[in-house]
Scaffold this active site. Structure first.
Site, PDB file in Angstrom:
ATOM      1  N   ARG A   1     -27.083  86.485 -22.307  1.00 29.49           N
ATOM      2  CA  ARG A   1     -27.363  86.925 -21.473  1.00 29.49           C
ATOM      3  C   ARG A   1     -27.864  88.493 -21.034  1.00 29.49           C
ATOM      4  NH1 ARG A   1     -27.951  83.283 -23.333  1.00 29.49           N
ATOM      5  NH2 ARG A   1     -29.814  83.834 -24.336  1.00 29.49           N
TER       6      ARG A   1
ATOM      7  N   GLN B   1     -34.410  85.062  -6.725  1.00 26.82           N
ATOM      8  CA  GLN B   1     -33.308  84.018  -7.638  1.00 26.82           C
ATOM      9  C   GLN B   1     -32.762  84.553  -8.968  1.00 26.82           C
ATOM     10  OE1 GLN B   1     -34.693  80.022  -6.744  1.00 26.82           O
ATOM     11  NE2 GLN B   1     -36.509  81.737  -6.348  1.00 26.82           N
ATOM     12  N   ASN B   2     -33.383  85.547  -9.053  1.00 27.35           N
ATOM     13  CA  ASN B   2     -33.784  85.820 -10.371  1.00 27.35           C
ATOM     14  C   ASN B   2     -31.702  86.923 -11.001  1.00 27.35           C
ATOM     15  OD1 ASN B   2     -35.266  84.474 -11.503  1.00 27.35           O
ATOM     16  ND2 ASN B   2     -36.894  86.830 -11.831  1.00 27.35           N
TER      17      ASN B   2
ATOM     18  N   HIS C   1     -28.941  84.993  -5.886  1.00 29.32           N
ATOM     19  CA  HIS C   1     -28.076  84.448  -6.953  1.00 29.32           C
ATOM     20  C   HIS C   1     -27.018  85.398  -7.689  1.00 29.32           C
ATOM     21  CE1 HIS C   1     -31.405  80.806  -7.008  1.00 29.32           C
ATOM     22  NE2 HIS C   1     -29.990  80.756  -5.517  1.00 29.32           N
TER      23      HIS C   1
ATOM     24  N   CYS D   1     -13.929  88.732  -8.651  1.00 27.01           N
ATOM     25  CA  CYS D   1     -12.451  89.130  -9.826  1.00 27.01           C
ATOM     26  C   CYS D   1     -12.723  87.514  -8.139  1.00 27.01           C
ATOM     27  CB  CYS D   1     -11.677  90.360  -8.671  1.00 27.01           C
ATOM     28  SG  CYS D   1      -9.760  89.747  -9.229  1.00 27.01           S
TER      29      CYS D   1
ATOM     30  N   THR E   1     -41.138  80.587  -9.548  1.00 27.47           N
ATOM     31  CA  THR E   1     -40.558  79.497  -8.991  1.00 27.47           C
ATOM     32  C   THR E   1     -40.690  78.473  -8.583  1.00 27.47           C
ATOM     33  OG1 THR E   1     -38.329  78.847  -7.398  1.00 27.47           O
ATOM     34  CG2 THR E   1     -40.255  80.515  -6.554  1.00 27.47           C
TER      35      THR E   1
ATOM     36  N   ASN F   1     -48.433  81.472  -8.766  1.00 33.91           N
ATOM     37  CA  ASN F   1     -47.326  80.714  -9.823  1.00 33.91           C
ATOM     38  C   ASN F   1     -48.453  80.196 -11.407  1.00 33.91           C
ATOM     39  OD1 ASN F   1     -44.797  79.372 -10.149  1.00 33.91           O
ATOM     40  ND2 ASN F   1     -44.443  77.771  -9.069  1.00 33.91           N
TER      41      ASN F   1
ATOM     42  N   ALA G   1     -47.995  85.850 -14.010  1.00 34.56           N
ATOM     43  CA  ALA G   1     -47.334  86.663 -12.819  1.00 34.56           C
ATOM     44  C   ALA G   1     -48.374  87.794 -13.275  1.00 34.56           C
ATOM     45  CB  ALA G   1     -46.069  86.413 -12.724  1.00 34.56           C
TER      46      ALA G   1
HETATM   47  P1  NAD Z   1     -37.601  77.352 -13.314  1.00 35.41           P
HETATM   48  O1  NAD Z   1     -37.533  77.961 -14.469  1.00 35.41           O
HETATM   49  O2  NAD Z   1     -37.621  76.756 -11.881  1.00 35.41           O
HETATM   50  O3  NAD Z   1     -38.884  77.860 -12.577  1.00 35.41           O
HETATM   51  C1  NAD Z   1     -39.779  78.892 -13.429  1.00 35.41           C
HETATM   52  C2  NAD Z   1     -41.339  78.562 -13.147  1.00 35.41           C
HETATM   53  O4  NAD Z   1     -42.286  79.278 -13.192  1.00 35.41           O
HETATM   54  C3  NAD Z   1     -42.379  77.511 -13.096  1.00 35.41           C
HETATM   55  O5  NAD Z   1     -42.638  76.981 -11.962  1.00 35.41           O
HETATM   56  C4  NAD Z   1     -43.204  78.267 -13.755  1.00 35.41           C
HETATM   57  O6  NAD Z   1     -44.704  76.984 -13.995  1.00 35.41           O
HETATM   58  C5  NAD Z   1     -43.403  79.852 -13.498  1.00 35.41           C
HETATM   59  N1  NAD Z   1     -43.524  80.727 -14.146  1.00 35.41           N
HETATM   60  C6  NAD Z   1     -43.651  79.950 -15.456  1.00 35.41           C
HETATM   61  N2  NAD Z   1     -43.917  81.433 -16.518  1.00 35.41           N
HETATM   62  C7  NAD Z   1     -45.100  81.888 -14.989  1.00 35.41           C
HETATM   63  C8  NAD Z   1     -45.477  82.754 -15.515  1.00 35.41           C
HETATM   64  N3  NAD Z   1     -45.506  83.481 -16.726  1.00 35.41           N
HETATM   65  N4  NAD Z   1     -46.179  83.380 -14.832  1.00 35.41           N
HETATM   66  C9  NAD Z   1     -45.631  83.204 -13.269  1.00 35.41           C
HETATM   67  N5  NAD Z   1     -45.463  81.713 -12.655  1.00 35.41           N
HETATM   68  C10 NAD Z   1     -44.087  81.172 -14.170  1.00 35.41           C
HETATM   69  O7  NAD Z   1     -36.544  78.911 -12.066  1.00 35.41           O
HETATM   70  P2  NAD Z   1     -36.718  78.917 -10.675  1.00 35.41           P
HETATM   71  O8  NAD Z   1     -37.703  78.558  -9.787  1.00 35.41           O
HETATM   72  O9  NAD Z   1     -36.117  80.521 -10.712  1.00 35.41           O
HETATM   73  O10 NAD Z   1     -35.141  78.410 -10.594  1.00 35.41           O
HETATM   74  C11 NAD Z   1     -34.388  78.676 -12.174  1.00 35.41           C
HETATM   75  C12 NAD Z   1     -32.927  79.273 -11.288  1.00 35.41           C
HETATM   76  O11 NAD Z   1     -32.269  79.767 -12.652  1.00 35.41           O
HETATM   77  C13 NAD Z   1     -32.805  79.749 -10.357  1.00 35.41           C
HETATM   78  O12 NAD Z   1     -31.990  79.941  -9.804  1.00 35.41           O
HETATM   79  C14 NAD Z   1     -32.360  81.576 -11.551  1.00 35.41           C
HETATM   80  O13 NAD Z   1     -31.110  82.307 -10.329  1.00 35.41           O
HETATM   81  C15 NAD Z   1     -32.225  81.255 -12.836  1.00 35.41           C
HETATM   82  N6  NAD Z   1     -32.808  81.725 -13.940  1.00 35.41           N
HETATM   83  C16 NAD Z   1     -32.935  82.831 -13.637  1.00 35.41           C
HETATM   84  C17 NAD Z   1     -33.303  83.577 -15.099  1.00 35.41           C
HETATM   85  C18 NAD Z   1     -33.869  84.771 -14.850  1.00 35.41           C
HETATM   86  O14 NAD Z   1     -33.212  85.831 -14.498  1.00 35.41           O
HETATM   87  N7  NAD Z   1     -34.686  85.413 -15.516  1.00 35.41           N
HETATM   88  C19 NAD Z   1     -34.138  83.266 -15.996  1.00 35.41           C
HETATM   89  C20 NAD Z   1     -33.750  81.998 -16.505  1.00 35.41           C
HETATM   90  C21 NAD Z   1     -33.395  81.240 -15.300  1.00 35.41           C
END
Ligand code: NAD
Length: 226
Positions: free
Chosen positions: A55, A86-87, A104, A112, A172, A197, A215
């Site tokens: 990743r 959350q990313n 997160h 550590c 999200t 969203n 987005a």
């Molecule tokens: P999720 O995958 O559960 O939900 C993603 C949301 O984004 C959905 O509602 C979807 O409809 C929407 N979406 C998809 N494409 C989009 C676009 N082009 N424009 C706008 N919205 C769009 O993700 P979450 O709610 O962030 O929860 C998942 C957990 O996974 C988080 O805690 C995160 O830490 C982790 N995660 C992070 C990453 C990253 O850092 N990029 C990637 C995957 C998962």
């Protein structure tokens, strides 16, 4: 106006980073229980380290998109602007966001488990890596908040939510707590609450207003019209 924004994986989707929701609950073909829990790390640390090494390496091939840039610009517009993500990617900071909390954790950091020191990861993280602070061998883990662990900065985030005028949730699904509960706290605080969203998230009915679309289109449009 005091603004709090929460972002999730959807804001980075158009940069080429996959979300959970759009992949049947899998993150890059792995179930979260395999790679994103403390139990997974205890059971198979090599797999978990390899997953996050991939990743992290992948970040080099992606760029912030127009939605990340729009948020960095919006930060300049308001008296107070807190971006909570959350990313675990670094696209918000690369787009120029400054007042940013990674609730997160971050792919580019290691922690550590012995001395709790957090530092930048140089190269790949391995199960035999040595902590730069305490010299502990094999004590480093990705600085990622896994499922079942307490997110970072909760006191700061709660204080900002209880004091904000506008709360905007972007990309999200509303399925991961405690972040999913932020809209309720903002509502109770009297803030205007908005969901941006691709499609309605699990907590659609909690938001006072919503705009659905990609987005890269809706984020700039929403903040441009404020
Ligand atoms: P999720 O995958 O559960 O939900 C993603 C949301 O984004 C959905 O509602 C979807 O409809 C929407 N979406 C998809 N494409 C989009 C676009 N082009 N424009 C706008 N919205 C769009 O993700 P979450 O709610 O962030 O929860 C998942 C957990 O996974 C988080 O805690 C995160 O830490 C982790 N995660 C992070 C990453 C990253 O850092 N990029 C990637 C995957 C998962």
């Amino acid at each position: 106006m005091k603004v709090v924004v929460l972002t999730g994986a959807g804001i980075s989707a158009e940069s080429g980073l996959s979300t959970f929701r759009d992949n049947d609950g899998l993150w890059e073909n792995h179930r979260v229980e395999e790679v994103a829990t403390p139990e997974a790390f205890d059971r198979n640390p090599e797999l978990v380290q390899r997953f996050y090494n991939m990743r992290r390496a992948n970040l080099k091939s992606v760029e912030p998109n127009a939605a990340h840039v729009a948020l960095a610009q919006a930060e300049q517009q308001f008296e107070s602007f807190l971006l909570v993500t959350q990313n675990v990617d670094d696209l918000h900071e690369r787009a120029g966001s400054k007042n940013l909390l990674h609730m997160h954790g971050e792919l580019l950091k290691q922690r550590c488990v012995q001395c709790h020191d957090v530092s930048e990861i140089i190269g790949e993280l391995s199960v035999n890596a040595i902590c730069p602070n305490c010299d502990g061998v094999g004590s480093l883990r990705p600085d990622i908040v896994w499922f079942g662990e307490m997110p970072y900065f909760m006191d700061d985030i709660m204080a900002a939510l209880m004091d904000c005028d506008l709360f905007v949730s972007i990309g999200t699904s509303g399925s991961v707590y405690p972040a999913a509960g932020f809209v309720q706290i903002a509502n109770q605080s009297g803030a205007r609450t908005v969901e941006l969203n691709l499609e309605p998230g699990d907590l659609q009915s909690e938001f006072q207003q919503a705009q659905y679309g990609k987005a890269t289109a809706v984020v700039g449009e929403f903040f441009g019209n404020l």
